[in-house]
Design a protein around this motif. Structure first.
Motif, PDB file in Angstrom:
ATOM      1  N   UNK A  41       0.822  -1.216   0.000  1.00  7.50           N
ATOM      2  CA  UNK A  41       0.000   0.000   0.000  1.00  7.50           C
ATOM      3  C   UNK A  41       0.853   1.262   0.000  1.00  7.50           C
ATOM      4  N   UNK A  42       1.888   1.292   0.814  1.00  3.71           N
ATOM      5  CA  UNK A  42       2.741   2.485   0.892  1.00  3.71           C
ATOM      6  C   UNK A  42       3.541   2.651  -0.402  1.00  3.71           C
ATOM      7  N   UNK A  43       3.995   1.551  -0.975  1.00  7.58           N
ATOM      8  CA  UNK A  43       4.723   1.623  -2.247  1.00  7.58           C
ATOM      9  C   UNK A  43       3.845   2.189  -3.356  1.00  7.58           C
ATOM     10  N   UNK A  44       2.605   1.668  -3.447  1.00 12.87           N
ATOM     11  CA  UNK A  44       1.683   2.164  -4.471  1.00 12.87           C
ATOM     12  C   UNK A  44       1.377   3.642  -4.270  1.00 12.87           C
ATOM     13  N   UNK A  45       1.195   4.066  -3.020  1.00  7.97           N
ATOM     14  CA  UNK A  45       0.913   5.472  -2.745  1.00  7.97           C
ATOM     15  C   UNK A  45       2.109   6.363  -3.125  1.00  7.97           C
ATOM     16  N   UNK A  46       3.305   5.925  -2.782  1.00 11.69           N
ATOM     17  CA  UNK A  46       4.500   6.723  -3.091  1.00 11.69           C
ATOM     18  C   UNK A  46       4.674   6.876  -4.602  1.00 11.69           C
ATOM     19  N   UNK A  47       4.460   5.810  -5.336  1.00  8.71           N
ATOM     20  CA  UNK A  47       4.567   5.877  -6.798  1.00  8.71           C
ATOM     21  C   UNK A  47       3.490   6.791  -7.370  1.00  8.71           C
ATOM     22  N   UNK A  48       2.253   6.655  -6.886  1.00  6.71           N
ATOM     23  CA  UNK A  48       1.163   7.511  -7.369  1.00  6.71           C
ATOM     24  C   UNK A  48       1.450   8.977  -7.088  1.00  6.71           C
ATOM     25  N   UNK A  49       1.903   9.285  -5.883  1.00  9.54           N
ATOM     26  CA  UNK A  49       2.206  10.676  -5.531  1.00  9.54           C
ATOM     27  C   UNK A  49       3.343  11.226  -6.379  1.00  9.54           C
ATOM     28  N   UNK A  50       4.359  10.411  -6.636  1.00  9.29           N
ATOM     29  CA  UNK A  50       5.473  10.858  -7.477  1.00  9.29           C
ATOM     30  C   UNK A  50       4.992  11.176  -8.893  1.00  9.29           C
ATOM     31  N   UNK A  51       4.083  10.368  -9.402  1.00  9.51           N
ATOM     32  CA  UNK A  51       3.548  10.610 -10.754  1.00  9.51           C
ATOM     33  C   UNK A  51       2.646  11.835 -10.807  1.00  9.51           C
ATOM     34  N   UNK A  52       1.961  12.141  -9.701  1.00 10.75           N
ATOM     35  CA  UNK A  52       1.052  13.293  -9.654  1.00 10.75           C
ATOM     36  C   UNK A  52       1.777  14.619  -9.407  1.00 10.75           C
ATOM     37  N   UNK A  53       3.050  14.561  -9.067  1.00 11.17           N
ATOM     38  CA  UNK A  53       3.799  15.782  -8.733  1.00 11.17           C
ATOM     39  C   UNK A  53       3.774  16.778  -9.889  1.00 11.17           C
ATOM     40  N   UNK A  54       3.540  18.031  -9.549  1.00 11.64           N
ATOM     41  CA  UNK A  54       3.535  19.118 -10.532  1.00 11.64           C
ATOM     42  C   UNK A  54       4.687  20.055 -10.166  1.00 11.64           C
ATOM     43  N   UNK A  55       5.714  20.131 -11.000  1.00 12.01           N
ATOM     44  CA  UNK A  55       6.851  21.003 -10.706  1.00 12.01           C
ATOM     45  C   UNK A  55       6.412  22.457 -10.497  1.00 12.01           C
ATOM     46  N   UNK A  56       7.008  23.109  -9.519  1.00  9.98           N
ATOM     47  CA  UNK A  56       6.720  24.519  -9.258  1.00  9.98           C
ATOM     48  C   UNK A  56       5.457  24.749  -8.451  1.00  9.98           C
ATOM     49  N   UNK A  57       4.770  23.701  -8.022  1.00 13.02           N
ATOM     50  CA  UNK A  57       3.537  23.847  -7.250  1.00 13.02           C
ATOM     51  C   UNK A  57       3.722  23.281  -5.851  1.00 13.02           C
ATOM     52  N   UNK A  58       2.918  23.779  -4.927  1.00 15.03           N
ATOM     53  CA  UNK A  58       2.875  23.204  -3.589  1.00 15.03           C
ATOM     54  C   UNK A  58       2.093  21.906  -3.685  1.00 15.03           C
ATOM     55  N   UNK A  59       2.763  20.790  -3.552  1.00 12.65           N
ATOM     56  CA  UNK A  59       2.134  19.490  -3.690  1.00 12.65           C
ATOM     57  C   UNK A  59       1.727  18.889  -2.348  1.00 12.65           C
ATOM     58  N   UNK A  60       1.786  19.680  -1.292  1.00 13.75           N
ATOM     59  CA  UNK A  60       1.426  19.194   0.037  1.00 13.75           C
ATOM     60  C   UNK A  60      -0.043  19.474   0.310  1.00 13.75           C
ATOM     61  N   UNK A  61      -0.908  18.642  -0.224  1.00 15.86           N
ATOM     62  CA  UNK A  61      -2.346  18.892  -0.099  1.00 15.86           C
ATOM     63  C   UNK A  61      -2.829  18.858   1.341  1.00 15.86           C
ATOM     64  N   UNK A  62      -2.130  18.143   2.226  1.00 11.91           N
ATOM     65  CA  UNK A  62      -2.559  18.101   3.623  1.00 11.91           C
ATOM     66  C   UNK A  62      -2.483  19.472   4.251  1.00 11.91           C
TER      67      UNK A  62
END
Length: 79
Positions: A41-62
């Protein structure tokens, strides 16, 4: 990752650890089946988050959740 640990005694729930940023996920402590689930589960989440990253944006949705809580606003107001 965050964990919540609790126990139930005489029908009463007792908080043990809330908001643990470094949970115990050692196979010997949580069992092999749970360990394998955590790793997957953590591996899948880390990969998904890495793919969703948008350069130059605040990617910390929390951060929006915290901002809404501190300013006592609805999350949808911070879009």
């Amino acid at each position: 990752m965050n964990t919540v640990e609790f126990a139930i005694r005489d029908g009463v729930r007792w908080r043990l650890i809330f908001c643990n940023p470094a949970p115990d996920a050692e196979a010997a402590n949580i069992g092999q089946a749970n360990f394998e689930w955590v790793v997957e589960a953590v591996s899948e989440m880390a990969i998904r988050k890495a793919r969703e990253h948008k350069p130059g944006r605040d990617n910390l949705s929390w951060g929006k959740y915290l901002q809404a809580a501190v300013t006592r606003r609805e999350l949808r107001e911070l879009a």
